[in-house]
Design an enzyme around this catalytic site. Structure first.
Site, PDB file in Angstrom:
ATOM      1  N   CYS A   1      25.888  85.133  28.812  1.00 58.36           N
ATOM      2  CA  CYS A   1      24.457  85.088  29.112  1.00 58.36           C
ATOM      3  C   CYS A   1      23.627  84.662  27.904  1.00 58.36           C
ATOM      4  O   CYS A   1      22.412  84.527  27.996  1.00 58.36           O
ATOM      5  CB  CYS A   1      23.977  86.444  29.634  1.00 58.36           C
ATOM      6  SG  CYS A   1      23.801  87.697  28.363  1.00 58.36           S
TER       7      CYS A   1
ATOM      8  N   CYS B   1      24.234  91.866  31.535  1.00 55.40           N
ATOM      9  CA  CYS B   1      24.684  90.491  31.463  1.00 55.40           C
ATOM     10  C   CYS B   1      24.440  89.771  32.805  1.00 55.40           C
ATOM     11  O   CYS B   1      23.913  88.671  32.852  1.00 55.40           O
ATOM     12  CB  CYS B   1      26.167  90.472  31.100  1.00 55.40           C
ATOM     13  SG  CYS B   1      26.749  88.910  30.440  1.00 55.40           S
TER      14      CYS B   1
ATOM     15  N   CYS C   1      28.702  90.511  26.615  1.00 55.91           N
ATOM     16  CA  CYS C   1      27.997  91.779  26.678  1.00 55.91           C
ATOM     17  C   CYS C   1      28.942  92.859  27.204  1.00 55.91           C
ATOM     18  O   CYS C   1      29.658  92.643  28.179  1.00 55.91           O
ATOM     19  CB  CYS C   1      26.829  91.699  27.667  1.00 55.91           C
ATOM     20  SG  CYS C   1      25.510  90.613  27.143  1.00 55.91           S
TER      21      CYS C   1
ATOM     22  N   CYS D   1      26.075  86.470  23.260  1.00 55.07           N
ATOM     23  CA  CYS D   1      26.992  86.686  24.379  1.00 55.07           C
ATOM     24  C   CYS D   1      27.449  85.330  24.924  1.00 55.07           C
ATOM     25  O   CYS D   1      26.636  84.431  25.142  1.00 55.07           O
ATOM     26  CB  CYS D   1      26.291  87.472  25.489  1.00 55.07           C
ATOM     27  SG  CYS D   1      27.248  87.558  27.021  1.00 55.07           S
TER      28      CYS D   1
ATOM     29  N   GLY E   1      20.032 119.448  20.586  1.00 50.11           N
ATOM     30  CA  GLY E   1      21.112 119.225  19.635  1.00 50.11           C
ATOM     31  C   GLY E   1      22.024 120.420  19.469  1.00 50.11           C
ATOM     32  O   GLY E   1      23.091 120.306  18.878  1.00 50.11           O
TER      33      GLY E   1
END
Lengths: 255, 288, 227
Positions: B241, B269, B263, B238, B29
């Site tokens: 899909c 997808c 997606c 979606c 970080g």
């Protein structure tokens, strides 16, 4: 009785030029101390050294922390910062130096709370609204940015932002400087009330003798980086002992 | 191959970047400065990510690039071609097959695995920049864990919108220490960063910063008790899909207000459709 | 209650060639509880100077000023502040307040400083203002805009808000009409009755005769004037 703040031999040089030299005093809980002197007398340098904004060349600033007296000059930076957002507060002359102008009034007041771990939005906001009320700002302005506030309101917001964590010592640098006279009076009254009700101790730097007469219990007069006289405020103003103080007092325009 | 050094950058530069990467992995970080090079593309097009990818790629790697989840957008295609040409590495669009994935603004839906490296393109690495413009001050704030400001930002969101409206680049705290900007990924992706098996590297070219998350690092999104973090997404399945749990893009389909949600992760997808899943808008033509 | 021994005062004017002016020497007096003592002497003899020294406003050159066990001449500022808050009151001729603060709060202020709740302090302030015939319509206004007589009465109300064991009175009846003068004298007598030690300057001879037990001529302490 342990003093809340004990300043011992505080010295700060700017090369060969003296910022402040060998300043010592004790401040007890609930006391308000004024520091007066003309521009360049070292009063702001002294305040900045005491508040940890500037490193002194010599001397100690012993503060009676919740775990006993500690020299804040030699304490680590994180510890000093923690003090700066809990037990200490600093009110700048220009509110924009002490506020975040791009953040709402509520966010400004809430910042110190969040910095010490407050994580409940509802409670932070309630506290902010309560504080706006205490400094006489309409609660409806809580989401407004300080840039839409008048100078006096900004200064009051700065005070609220500083006092929200219940500090024990407040440093003030010309808190009424640059404000209209009528606005000054209101601010002085507010400060007096807060000092009394919260049992605050304060160190106020100003060049306005009327301000110290109304706010400060004790007074310190500085000239060329040194303290030339200190004592009870009205004694120093009404019966000045040092030549410089006599000149200062006699130079004030009477209304 | 070509006249380029492997992966475009010279060896000294790659060493310098690898050093920065090692330091970044050692202090998760923390933003490590690095001497970002001029790249043959403008800032904002992924110069930071490209340099990090160049420093970690080996000839045996299989490289994938996504932009907003898609493998076939201009940015993704050019960077993929860039490394095909300068490093000669194999490329793929399949998340599971890639060993290094460079991404802009998304994390693949499919969980990453041991040995994979995810390289993020970062425009502004400093999460505190929004409220504190001074670099000297933000560095000190990181050093002293002085992070009250981050919550001020979220507070402002709630006071203005009634909820935390930050939807991307949502700030996180890494291993309870550094507050980090996750790059402009949707906050839906934030939970995927935490405890991931893959190595996650972040490169900001213009800002000359590198930071990183080693595998299995704890990453927590900042929030309030009474306004907890939510990994939100559009409330639809979606259209192609039928996936209920993937991040969706809204696609306008005509001039009459017609639209569909699909997606954003094209590989995810396609893989689902190949496995026989179909959404409401999928007429069956390409599923066949 | 108030004990003064061999008190001296000089002023050094640094900006006027360092001239040293001796204004008081050998001042000695004592005021018991329940006693009211008037300071007399010609104008410039040092009545106000002595009063201010007792209050800690002027710094003593030498000598002792003991008020309720505290030597004002030697005390730390915070001891004097505590003394003024709890023990020693001062009714001055001049009103010095933060502008725009309502009269009722000006009067309640000494009580608030002692930690008395706002409502209770205001009630006491209202009683005194009513007693001193300040119209209720003025209570929410700042006394800075009042007439001289009204300001004087606000000052008196403020000075009597807290039952100080020791009290300094600087011309408390000046610029008052007969009715209010009577009220003030009654307040002084009441304070005597509860045991307050008082030192005052009264040009109003009738008033002096009525409330004061003794007179002390400060000319005796003036260098060069002493008989």
């Amino acid at each position: 009785m342990t003093p809340l703040l004990s300043v011992q031999g505080l010295t700060r040089m700017y090369g060969a030029h003296v910022g402040c030299r060998d300043v010592s005093f004790d401040l007890h809980p609930g006391e308000v101390m004024g520091i007066v002197g003309e521009s360049g007398s070292g009063k702001s340098t002294l305040l900045n050294c005491m508040a940890g904004h500037m490193a002194p060349d010599a001397g100690a600033v012993v503060f009676d922390t919740r775990t006993g007296p500690r020299d804040t000059v030699t304490m680590s930076e994180p510890e000093r910062r923690m003090l700066g957002r809990t037990d200490w507060a600093f009110v700048h002359q220009h509110a924009r130096d002490g506020l975040r102008m791009g953040v709402s009034a509520g966010g400004n007041v809430g910042e110190r709370l969040m910095a010490v771990g407050a994580r409940n939005y509802g409670q932070i906001r309630d506290t902010a609204v309560d504080w706006l009320d205490r400094v006489e700002i309409d609660a409806a302005r809580v989401d407004d940015r300080p840039s839409t506030f008048s100078g006096g309101m900004q200064q009051r917001l700065q005070i609220a932002r500083n006092l929200v964590t219940g500090p024990r010592l407040v440093f003030m640098d010309e808190p009424t400087g640059g404000l209209d006279v009528s606005v000054q009076a209101r601010l002085l009254d507010l400060l007096r009330g807060l000092v009394r009700d919260m049992g605050l101790s304060a160190v106020i730097v100003t060049h306005d003798l009327a301000v110290v007469r109304l706010l400060a219990d004790r007074l310190m007069v500085m000239k060329s980086g040194r303290v030339v006289e200190q004592g009870l405020t009205d004694q120093v103003l009404d019966d000045p002992q040092h030549g410089y103080t006599q000149l200062l007092v006699s130079s004030v325009l009477q209304v | 191959m070509s006249d380029y050094n492997f992966a475009y950058l010279d060896e000294q530069t790659k060493r310098m970047i690898r050093r920065a990467l090692l330091k970044a992995l050692a202090v998760p970080g923390y933003q490590v400065p690095f001497a970002s090079r001029e790249m043959p593309m403008p800032y904002g097009w992924g110069t930071g990510g490209v340099q990090v990818s160049a420093a970690v790629l080996t000839p045996a790697d299989r490289f994938k690039v996504i932009d907003q989840g898609a493998d076939d957008t201009t940015n993704a295609v050019s960077i993929r071609r860039f490394f095909e040409r300068t490093a000669g590495v194999a490329t793929t669009t399949r998340t599971a097959e890639a060993s290094v994935i460079q991404t802009r603004h998304r994390i693949p839906e499919e969980a990453l695995t041991d040995g994979q490296i995810l390289v993020y393109q970062v425009p502004i690495p400093e999460p505190l920049r929004f409220l504190e413009p001074r670099e000297t001050e933000t560095r000190r704030m990181h050093a002293l864990e002085d992070y009250g400001l981050m919550h001020v930002k979220l507070y402002e969101d709630i006071s203005r919108h009634g909820h935390i409206a930050t939807a991307y680049a949502y700030p996180v705290k890494v291993e309870g220490r550094y507050v980090m900007d996750p790059s402009p990924i949707p906050k839906f992706d934030n939970p995927k960063m935490s405890d991931s098996a893959a190595i996650q590297l972040f490169g900001a070219g213009r800002e000359q910063r590198i930071y990183a998350l080693p595998p299995y690092t704890q990453v927590v999104s900042l929030d309030f008790e009474d306004h907890p973090f939510e990994a939100s997404k559009a409330d639809h399945p979606c259209g192609l899909c039928g996936a209920e749990d993937s991040y969706l893009d809204e696609v306008i389909t005509d001039d009459a207000g017609g639209r569909m949600f699909v997606c954003s992760d094209t590989d995810f997808c396609e893989t689902r459709r190949a496995a026989g899943h179909a959404g409401a808008m999928n007429t069956g033509k390409d599923a066949a | 209650m108030i004990e003064i021994q061999d008190l001296a005062k000089t002023f050094t004017l640094h900006n006027q060639g360092g001239a040293v002016i001796r204004v008081m020497e050998g001042a000695t007096l004592s005021v018991a509880r329940g006693e009211c003592v008037a300071l007399t002497g010609a104008s410039g003899a040092g009545k106000s100077t002595l009063m201010r020294m007792i209050y800690g406003n002027y710094r003593a050159a030498s000598g002792v000023i003991r008020v309720g066990g505290v030597d004002v001449a030697q005390a730390e500022p915070r001891e004097i502040i505590a003394l003024r808050r709890e023990t020693l009151g001062y009714v001055s001729q001049f009103l010095r307040v933060v502008p725009r603060v309502p009269t009722i709060d000006v009067v309640a202020d000494p009580l608030r400083a002692l930690g008395i709740p706002a409502e209770q302090a205001r009630t006491r302030a209202a009683d005194l203002l009513r007693l001193l015939n300040i119209p209720e319509t003025l209570w929410s206004l700042s006394p800075t805009t009042f007439s001289g007589g009204e300001q004087q009465r606000v000052n008196i109300a403020r000075g009597f808000a807290h039952p100080y064991p020791a009290l300094l009175l600087d011309e408390p009846t000046a610029s008052l009409d007969a009715t209010n003068r009577a009220v003030v004298l009654a307040l002084i007598e009441e304070a005597k009755a509860r045991g307050a030690a008082m030192v005052g300057i009264f040009h109003d001879e009738a008033a002096r005769a009525r409330v004061c037990d003794r007179e002390i001529d400060v000319s005796a302490f003036t260098p060069g004037l002493a008989a």
